[in-house]
Write a protein that holds these residues in place. Structure first.
Motif, mmCIF file in Angstrom:
data_model
loop_
_atom_site.group_PDB
_atom_site.id
_atom_site.type_symbol
_atom_site.label_atom_id
_atom_site.label_comp_id
_atom_site.label_asym_id
_atom_site.label_seq_id
_atom_site.Cartn_x
_atom_site.Cartn_y
_atom_site.Cartn_z
ATOM 1 N N ILE A 12 0.835 -1.195 0.000
ATOM 2 C CA ILE A 12 0.000 0.000 0.000
ATOM 3 C C ILE A 12 0.874 1.250 0.000
ATOM 4 O O ILE A 12 0.586 2.225 -0.707
ATOM 5 C CB ILE A 12 -0.950 0.004 1.216
ATOM 6 C CG1 ILE A 12 -1.875 -1.209 1.184
ATOM 7 C CG2 ILE A 12 -1.744 1.289 1.306
ATOM 8 C CD1 ILE A 12 -2.817 -1.237 0.016
ATOM 9 N N ASP A 13 1.949 1.243 0.767
ATOM 10 C CA ASP A 13 2.862 2.381 0.810
ATOM 11 C C ASP A 13 3.485 2.615 -0.567
ATOM 12 O O ASP A 13 3.539 3.751 -1.041
ATOM 13 C CB ASP A 13 3.943 2.135 1.861
ATOM 14 C CG ASP A 13 4.862 3.322 2.025
ATOM 15 O OD1 ASP A 13 4.353 4.465 2.025
ATOM 16 O OD2 ASP A 13 6.081 3.115 2.168
ATOM 17 N N HIS A 14 3.914 1.551 -1.227
ATOM 18 C CA HIS A 14 4.500 1.665 -2.560
ATOM 19 C C HIS A 14 3.467 2.190 -3.552
ATOM 20 O O HIS A 14 3.763 3.078 -4.360
ATOM 21 C CB HIS A 14 5.042 0.311 -3.011
ATOM 22 C CG HIS A 14 5.594 0.305 -4.397
ATOM 23 N ND1 HIS A 14 6.768 0.938 -4.730
ATOM 24 C CD2 HIS A 14 5.126 -0.249 -5.542
ATOM 25 C CE1 HIS A 14 6.996 0.769 -6.019
ATOM 26 N NE2 HIS A 14 6.012 0.057 -6.533
ATOM 27 N N PHE A 15 2.259 1.662 -3.508
ATOM 28 C CA PHE A 15 1.195 2.101 -4.410
ATOM 29 C C PHE A 15 0.900 3.587 -4.217
ATOM 30 O O PHE A 15 0.739 4.322 -5.187
ATOM 31 C CB PHE A 15 -0.071 1.275 -4.167
ATOM 32 C CG PHE A 15 -1.233 1.693 -5.024
ATOM 33 C CD1 PHE A 15 -1.263 1.373 -6.365
ATOM 34 C CD2 PHE A 15 -2.286 2.413 -4.481
ATOM 35 C CE1 PHE A 15 -2.331 1.758 -7.157
ATOM 36 C CE2 PHE A 15 -3.345 2.810 -5.263
ATOM 37 C CZ PHE A 15 -3.372 2.474 -6.601
ATOM 38 N N THR A 19 1.431 6.273 -7.284
ATOM 39 C CA THR A 19 0.280 6.965 -7.848
ATOM 40 C C THR A 19 0.167 8.402 -7.370
ATOM 41 O O THR A 19 -0.616 9.176 -7.919
ATOM 42 C CB THR A 19 -1.022 6.227 -7.510
ATOM 43 O OG1 THR A 19 -1.144 6.125 -6.092
ATOM 44 C CG2 THR A 19 -1.057 4.862 -8.147
ATOM 45 N N GLY A 20 0.915 8.779 -6.368
ATOM 46 C CA GLY A 20 0.882 10.151 -5.879
ATOM 47 C C GLY A 20 -0.272 10.442 -4.955
ATOM 48 O O GLY A 20 -0.687 11.586 -4.816
ATOM 49 N N ASN A 21 -0.827 9.416 -4.330
ATOM 50 C CA ASN A 21 -1.922 9.629 -3.389
ATOM 51 C C ASN A 21 -1.419 10.347 -2.157
ATOM 52 O O ASN A 21 -0.337 10.066 -1.654
ATOM 53 C CB ASN A 21 -2.547 8.296 -2.962
ATOM 54 C CG ASN A 21 -3.286 7.628 -4.086
ATOM 55 O OD1 ASN A 21 -3.667 8.268 -5.052
ATOM 56 N ND2 ASN A 21 -3.487 6.336 -3.964
ATOM 57 N N PRO A 25 -5.557 13.584 3.981
ATOM 58 C CA PRO A 25 -6.424 14.437 3.163
ATOM 59 C C PRO A 25 -6.107 15.926 3.312
ATOM 60 O O PRO A 25 -6.373 16.705 2.408
ATOM 61 C CB PRO A 25 -7.826 14.131 3.684
ATOM 62 C CG PRO A 25 -7.722 12.800 4.330
ATOM 63 C CD PRO A 25 -6.316 12.685 4.831
ATOM 64 N N ALA A 26 -5.519 16.334 4.422
ATOM 65 C CA ALA A 26 -5.161 17.738 4.608
ATOM 66 C C ALA A 26 -4.038 18.149 3.657
ATOM 67 O O ALA A 26 -3.887 19.332 3.354
ATOM 68 C CB ALA A 26 -4.739 17.979 6.055
ATOM 69 N N ASN A 27 -3.265 17.177 3.165
ATOM 70 C CA ASN A 27 -2.181 17.478 2.227
ATOM 71 C C ASN A 27 -2.695 17.745 0.814
ATOM 72 O O ASN A 27 -1.992 18.341 0.009
ATOM 73 C CB ASN A 27 -1.175 16.332 2.176
ATOM 74 C CG ASN A 27 -0.411 16.195 3.470
ATOM 75 O OD1 ASN A 27 -0.359 17.108 4.260
ATOM 76 N ND2 ASN A 27 0.171 15.028 3.675
#
Length: 62
Positions: A12-15, A19-21, A25-27
């Protein structure tokens, strides 16, 4: 990294990095977008809002 923003696992961290997620959400702020993207977004929101209002008004006038 605090416990709230910690990824579930390495995949999940790599994904998220690929993908630039945003991890928080504040970011993800619209003020950090490039100007052309902001204008396109504002134009689309305004267009759909005006179109919705016009459709509602025209349906009431029939």
């Amino acid at each position: 990294m605090n416990e709230e923003n910690k990824p579930f696992n390495d995949v999940i961290d790599h994904f998220n990095k690929i993908t630039g997620n945003a991890t928080n959400p504040a970011n993800a702020k619209i003020s950090k977008l490039p100007k052309p993207l902001k204008f396109i977004g504002f134009f689309m929101i305004a267009f759909f809002s005006v179109a919705f209002i016009l459709i509602m008004l025209l349906s009431l006038l029939k």
